[in-house]
Enzyme design. Structure first.
Site, mmCIF file in Angstrom:
data_model
loop_
_atom_site.group_PDB
_atom_site.id
_atom_site.type_symbol
_atom_site.label_atom_id
_atom_site.label_comp_id
_atom_site.label_asym_id
_atom_site.label_seq_id
_atom_site.Cartn_x
_atom_site.Cartn_y
_atom_site.Cartn_z
ATOM 1 N N TRP A 162 0.836 -1.218 0.000
ATOM 2 C CA TRP A 162 0.000 0.000 0.000
ATOM 3 C C TRP A 162 0.865 1.259 0.000
ATOM 4 N N GLU A 364 -2.646 6.565 7.404
ATOM 5 C CA GLU A 364 -2.055 7.500 8.374
ATOM 6 C C GLU A 364 -2.671 7.340 9.768
ATOM 7 N N GLY A 365 -3.044 6.102 10.067
ATOM 8 C CA GLY A 365 -3.662 5.838 11.373
ATOM 9 C C GLY A 365 -5.162 5.816 11.226
ATOM 10 N N THR A 366 -5.764 4.653 11.472
ATOM 11 C CA THR A 366 -7.215 4.530 11.322
ATOM 12 C C THR A 366 -7.912 5.310 12.433
ATOM 13 N N PHE A 384 -3.757 -0.362 22.982
ATOM 14 C CA PHE A 384 -3.575 -0.857 21.610
ATOM 15 C C PHE A 384 -3.667 -2.367 21.544
HETATM 16 P P1 TGC Z 1 4.277 3.695 21.394
HETATM 17 O O1 TGC Z 1 4.915 3.159 22.622
HETATM 18 O O2 TGC Z 1 2.953 4.416 21.532
HETATM 19 O O3 TGC Z 1 5.269 4.690 20.649
HETATM 20 C C1 TGC Z 1 6.605 4.286 20.366
HETATM 21 C C2 TGC Z 1 7.425 5.544 20.438
HETATM 22 O O4 TGC Z 1 6.999 6.438 19.403
HETATM 23 C C3 TGC Z 1 6.564 7.661 19.965
HETATM 24 N N1 TGC Z 1 5.429 8.098 19.172
HETATM 25 C C4 TGC Z 1 5.486 9.124 18.305
HETATM 26 N N2 TGC Z 1 6.489 9.992 18.008
HETATM 27 C C5 TGC Z 1 6.217 10.943 17.064
HETATM 28 N N3 TGC Z 1 5.036 11.055 16.425
HETATM 29 C C6 TGC Z 1 4.025 10.190 16.702
HETATM 30 N N4 TGC Z 1 2.881 10.294 16.055
HETATM 31 C C7 TGC Z 1 4.230 9.179 17.686
HETATM 32 N N5 TGC Z 1 3.461 8.169 18.194
HETATM 33 C C8 TGC Z 1 4.217 7.529 19.121
HETATM 34 C C9 TGC Z 1 6.197 7.356 21.408
HETATM 35 O O5 TGC Z 1 6.285 8.519 22.185
HETATM 36 C C10 TGC Z 1 7.257 6.325 21.725
HETATM 37 O O6 TGC Z 1 8.451 7.030 21.914
HETATM 38 P P2 TGC Z 1 9.533 6.493 22.993
HETATM 39 O O7 TGC Z 1 10.597 7.540 22.970
HETATM 40 O O8 TGC Z 1 8.784 6.358 24.267
HETATM 41 O O9 TGC Z 1 9.991 5.171 22.422
HETATM 42 O O10 TGC Z 1 4.168 2.495 20.342
HETATM 43 P P3 TGC Z 1 2.946 1.536 20.164
HETATM 44 O O11 TGC Z 1 3.503 0.418 19.341
HETATM 45 O O12 TGC Z 1 2.348 1.257 21.479
HETATM 46 O O13 TGC Z 1 1.802 2.343 19.348
HETATM 47 C C11 TGC Z 1 2.174 3.144 18.370
HETATM 48 C C12 TGC Z 1 0.987 3.461 17.458
HETATM 49 C C13 TGC Z 1 -0.037 2.347 17.419
HETATM 50 C C14 TGC Z 1 0.342 4.719 17.945
HETATM 51 C C15 TGC Z 1 1.641 3.634 16.128
HETATM 52 O O14 TGC Z 1 2.202 2.378 15.766
HETATM 53 C C16 TGC Z 1 0.746 4.114 15.038
HETATM 54 O O15 TGC Z 1 0.580 5.295 14.895
HETATM 55 N N6 TGC Z 1 0.165 3.136 14.255
HETATM 56 C C17 TGC Z 1 -0.563 3.521 13.046
HETATM 57 C C18 TGC Z 1 0.302 3.267 11.810
HETATM 58 C C19 TGC Z 1 0.115 4.330 10.771
HETATM 59 O O16 TGC Z 1 -0.380 5.414 11.034
HETATM 60 N N7 TGC Z 1 0.566 4.006 9.549
HETATM 61 C C20 TGC Z 1 0.588 4.957 8.481
HETATM 62 C C21 TGC Z 1 1.543 4.496 7.424
HETATM 63 S S1 TGC Z 1 1.942 5.769 6.288
HETATM 64 C C22 TGC Z 1 0.559 6.090 5.401
HETATM 65 O O17 TGC Z 1 -0.511 5.588 5.655
HETATM 66 C C23 TGC Z 1 0.767 7.086 4.283
HETATM 67 S S2 TGC Z 1 -0.696 7.353 3.398
HETATM 68 C C24 TGC Z 1 -0.254 8.522 2.213
HETATM 69 C C25 TGC Z 1 -0.477 9.956 2.695
HETATM 70 O O18 TGC Z 1 -0.095 10.271 3.823
HETATM 71 O O19 TGC Z 1 -1.028 10.756 1.930
HETATM 72 P P1 FAD Z 2 -5.272 -3.114 10.017
HETATM 73 O O1 FAD Z 2 -4.213 -2.525 10.862
HETATM 74 O O2 FAD Z 2 -5.250 -4.570 9.729
HETATM 75 O O3 FAD Z 2 -6.692 -2.699 10.667
HETATM 76 C C1 FAD Z 2 -7.889 -3.388 10.284
HETATM 77 C C2 FAD Z 2 -8.997 -2.864 11.190
HETATM 78 O O4 FAD Z 2 -8.669 -3.195 12.554
HETATM 79 C C3 FAD Z 2 -9.109 -1.335 11.148
HETATM 80 O O5 FAD Z 2 -10.463 -0.942 11.264
HETATM 81 C C4 FAD Z 2 -8.348 -0.882 12.392
HETATM 82 O O6 FAD Z 2 -8.816 0.337 12.908
HETATM 83 C C5 FAD Z 2 -8.651 -2.037 13.356
HETATM 84 N N1 FAD Z 2 -7.630 -2.171 14.375
HETATM 85 C C6 FAD Z 2 -6.322 -2.502 14.224
HETATM 86 N N2 FAD Z 2 -5.713 -2.527 15.428
HETATM 87 C C7 FAD Z 2 -6.646 -2.187 16.352
HETATM 88 C C8 FAD Z 2 -6.647 -2.020 17.773
HETATM 89 N N3 FAD Z 2 -5.527 -2.228 18.500
HETATM 90 N N4 FAD Z 2 -7.806 -1.658 18.369
HETATM 91 C C9 FAD Z 2 -8.927 -1.429 17.656
HETATM 92 N N5 FAD Z 2 -9.010 -1.578 16.312
HETATM 93 C C10 FAD Z 2 -7.873 -1.948 15.685
HETATM 94 N N6 FAD Z 2 1.269 2.920 4.193
HETATM 95 C C11 FAD Z 2 2.569 3.343 4.040
HETATM 96 O O7 FAD Z 2 3.447 2.929 4.800
HETATM 97 N N7 FAD Z 2 2.902 4.232 3.048
HETATM 98 C C12 FAD Z 2 1.975 4.733 2.170
HETATM 99 O O8 FAD Z 2 2.308 5.537 1.297
HETATM 100 C C13 FAD Z 2 0.623 4.286 2.290
HETATM 101 N N8 FAD Z 2 -0.314 4.692 1.395
HETATM 102 C C14 FAD Z 2 -1.560 4.098 1.416
HETATM 103 C C15 FAD Z 2 -2.462 4.346 0.363
HETATM 104 C C16 FAD Z 2 -3.696 3.700 0.339
HETATM 105 C C17 FAD Z 2 -4.643 3.932 -0.816
HETATM 106 C C18 FAD Z 2 -4.077 2.847 1.408
HETATM 107 C C19 FAD Z 2 -5.422 2.166 1.430
HETATM 108 C C20 FAD Z 2 -3.192 2.596 2.450
HETATM 109 C C21 FAD Z 2 -1.925 3.203 2.452
HETATM 110 N N9 FAD Z 2 -0.979 2.902 3.438
HETATM 111 C C22 FAD Z 2 0.313 3.363 3.328
HETATM 112 C C23 FAD Z 2 -1.287 1.882 4.448
HETATM 113 C C24 FAD Z 2 -2.119 2.424 5.601
HETATM 114 O O9 FAD Z 2 -1.325 3.202 6.437
HETATM 115 C C25 FAD Z 2 -2.727 1.204 6.335
HETATM 116 O O10 FAD Z 2 -3.728 0.675 5.515
HETATM 117 C C26 FAD Z 2 -3.306 1.612 7.686
HETATM 118 O O11 FAD Z 2 -2.251 1.942 8.563
HETATM 119 C C27 FAD Z 2 -4.147 0.492 8.299
HETATM 120 O O12 FAD Z 2 -3.432 -0.712 8.322
HETATM 121 P P2 FAD Z 2 -4.106 -2.013 7.656
HETATM 122 O O13 FAD Z 2 -4.651 -1.646 6.358
HETATM 123 O O14 FAD Z 2 -3.131 -3.117 7.756
HETATM 124 O O15 FAD Z 2 -5.371 -2.345 8.616
#
Ligand code: TGC
Ligand code: FAD
Length: 385
Positions: A162, A364-366, A384
């Site tokens: 993704w 970017e985080g659901t 989490f």
């Molecule tokens: P946790 O213990 O909460 O955190 C680990 C360490 O990270 C620090 N931290 C952050 N620092 C900066 N910015 C943030 N947003 C931060 N969130 C947490 C935290 O303070 C800690 O630091 P330290 O010094 O204590 O080690 O770790 P966890 O595993 O319990 O939970 C983290 C969680 C679930 C919040 C994190 O994994 C998360 O945000 N998960 C969601 C993943 C996500 O958002 N993926 C996005 C992928 S990129 C994407 O989707 C691009 S789309 C394209 C576009 O943007 O247009």
């Molecule tokens: P999952 O993590 O498997 O979640 C499935 C469902 O379970 C969701 O409803 C979620 O909210 C829920 N869930 C998961 N954990 C918990 C919990 N602890 N408690 C309650 N509910 C929970 N990623 C990148 O790294 N780079 C990119 O450029 C990028 N671009 C993207 C572009 C598109 C079009 C899409 C669709 C996704 C992209 N992503 C990218 C990935 C995106 O960040 C992930 O899809 C997103 O982080 C959710 O992860 P997942 O899809 O594996 O869903």
């Protein structure tokens, strides 16, 4: 969408000028072809030089790295206006600026900054951000991609899923487990053992290219390692905070587009010999949409102001991203309903925004994850897992 609470009074002249320039660009150069691009699942790469000319890549970075020292309020307004066109166009710019230029600026060496940032600001080098994997999305700490230290650098093995911009990106910011923890690497597209497959059949964010990254014993030279990523997962999450902030503004741009279309349509559309805007239930829907946009504009502005003052934190950014994505999706759905059958046609744009916002709600985080980030903040208990 009227400036109901006079937000313009809170903006600097250069911020309003940039916003209006981008709004004109979207109207003139994005809107004419966006429905077809969406239908054909095509990202219009010909706009990249124009986005660069407008100075939209890495705009908050210093000028010596190709930026313009723009404020985060300006960056938010740019995201709002790009997404008023399409979430896929704003996603391209978010990834280039917040997820690729930002980690090189924040965690890179001076050599990396000079080598990559000005070229990325000019749109000559395109980046993508590889954090998510097929089995690790909301929980990136569980990623399986590994980086093994070898002579002269690192050997990376794993896959990322993704990944926005991946099919035509020149570089990928790839996050991998090392013996010391999660680290970031600049992987260049011609590196041996690095390839990408385009992801097809998306019914959301179709005017955006998405791919899977495959790394098979891919050698990455030591000079492509991001030394500042020694913060571990926090380094990757710090990039997300940058992008999430822009998404809070962007999602509201899509919501404003839907609201404007629905309001104008409701005043024109006649049923029972009167405009549907004259029916109480339609006015209720329009006011509910208006109300949420006005509220979101204010909290987005305040977080942008705090970010410019260096006082924002990632919890505040979670709140505005969560709020904007949830409310924008509701607004798009209500606007689609006001247009009746016409609402399902790409010709009226709302259904495209509505489908796009499903991605923006998830990536970017659901919504759940941002609830849990804020839940941990207010209760001091991590829920989490
Ligand atoms: P946790 O213990 O909460 O955190 C680990 C360490 O990270 C620090 N931290 C952050 N620092 C900066 N910015 C943030 N947003 C931060 N969130 C947490 C935290 O303070 C800690 O630091 P330290 O010094 O204590 O080690 O770790 P966890 O595993 O319990 O939970 C983290 C969680 C679930 C919040 C994190 O994994 C998360 O945000 N998960 C969601 C993943 C996500 O958002 N993926 C996005 C992928 S990129 C994407 O989707 C691009 S789309 C394209 C576009 O943007 O247009
Ligand atoms: P999952 O993590 O498997 O979640 C499935 C469902 O379970 C969701 O409803 C979620 O909210 C829920 N869930 C998961 N954990 C918990 C919990 N602890 N408690 C309650 N509910 C929970 N990623 C990148 O790294 N780079 C990119 O450029 C990028 N671009 C993207 C572009 C598109 C079009 C899409 C669709 C996704 C992209 N992503 C990218 C990935 C995106 O960040 C992930 O899809 C997103 O982080 C959710 O992860 P997942 O899809 O594996 O869903």
């Amino acid at each position: 969408m009227e400036d109901f609470l006079l937000i313009d009074e809170l903006l600097a002249d250069e911020e309003k000028l940039l916003r209006d320039n981008v709004r004109r660009f979207v109207q003139a150069e994005i809107m004419p072809g966006i429905a077809e691009a969406y239908e054909n699942a095509h990202f219009p790469r010909e706009i990249i030089p124009r986005l660069a000319e407008l100075g939209l890549f890495g705009m908050t970075l210093p000028e010596n790295y190709g930026g313009s020292n723009a404020s985060y309020l300006a960056y938010g307004l740019v995201c709002q206006e790009l997404e008023r066109g399409d979430s896929g166009i704003r996603s391209f710019a978010s990834v280039q600026s917040s997820l690729c230029m930002y980690p090189i600026f924040a965690y890179g060496t001076e050599e990396q900054k000079i080598r990559f940032l000005p070229a990325m600001a000019a749109g000559k080098i395109i980046g993508c951000f590889g954090l998510t994997e097929a089995d690790s999305g909301s929980d990136p700490a569980s990623m399986r991609t590994v980086a093994k230290k070898v002579a002269g650098g690192w050997q990376l093995t794993g896959t990322k899923m993704w990944i926005t911009n991946a099919p035509f990106a020149d570089i990928a910011i790839v996050w991998a487990h090392t013996e010391e923890g999660i680290r970031g690497f600049i992987v260049e597209k011609n590196f041996k053992g690095f390839s990408c497959n385009e992801i097809k059949h998306k019914m959301s964010l179709r005017a955006s290219a998405t791919g899977e990254l495959i790394l098979t014993n891919c050698f990455v030279p030591a000079e492509n390692y991001l030394p500042g990523s020694e913060k571990g997962l926090a380094a990757a999450l710090g990039c997300l905070s940058q992008a999430r902030y822009g998404i809070a503004w962007g999602a509201m741009g899509a919501a404003m587009a839907c609201y404007d279309i629905a309001l104008n349509y409701a005043k024109e559309r006649q049923q029972f010999n009167k405009p549907i805007a004259s029916f109480q239930l339609i006015q209720k829907d329009l006011v509910d949409m208006f109300n949420e946009i006005v509220k979101a504009q204010l909290i987005n502005w305040r977080v942008g102001q705090l970010k410019d003052q260096g006082k924002s934190d990632f919890n505040m950014i979670s709140l505005v991203k969560m709020n904007a994505c949830r409310e924008a999706l509701n607004i798009a759905r209500m606007a689609r309903n006001i247009l009746g059958g016409n609402g399902i046609s790409l010709e009226y744009h709302i259904i495209r925004h509505m489908a796009n916002l499903e991605t923006v709600f998830t990536y970017e985080g659901t919504d759940n994850i941002h609830h849990l980030i804020l839940g941990k903040h207010i209760t001091e208990i991590s829920a989490f897992s």
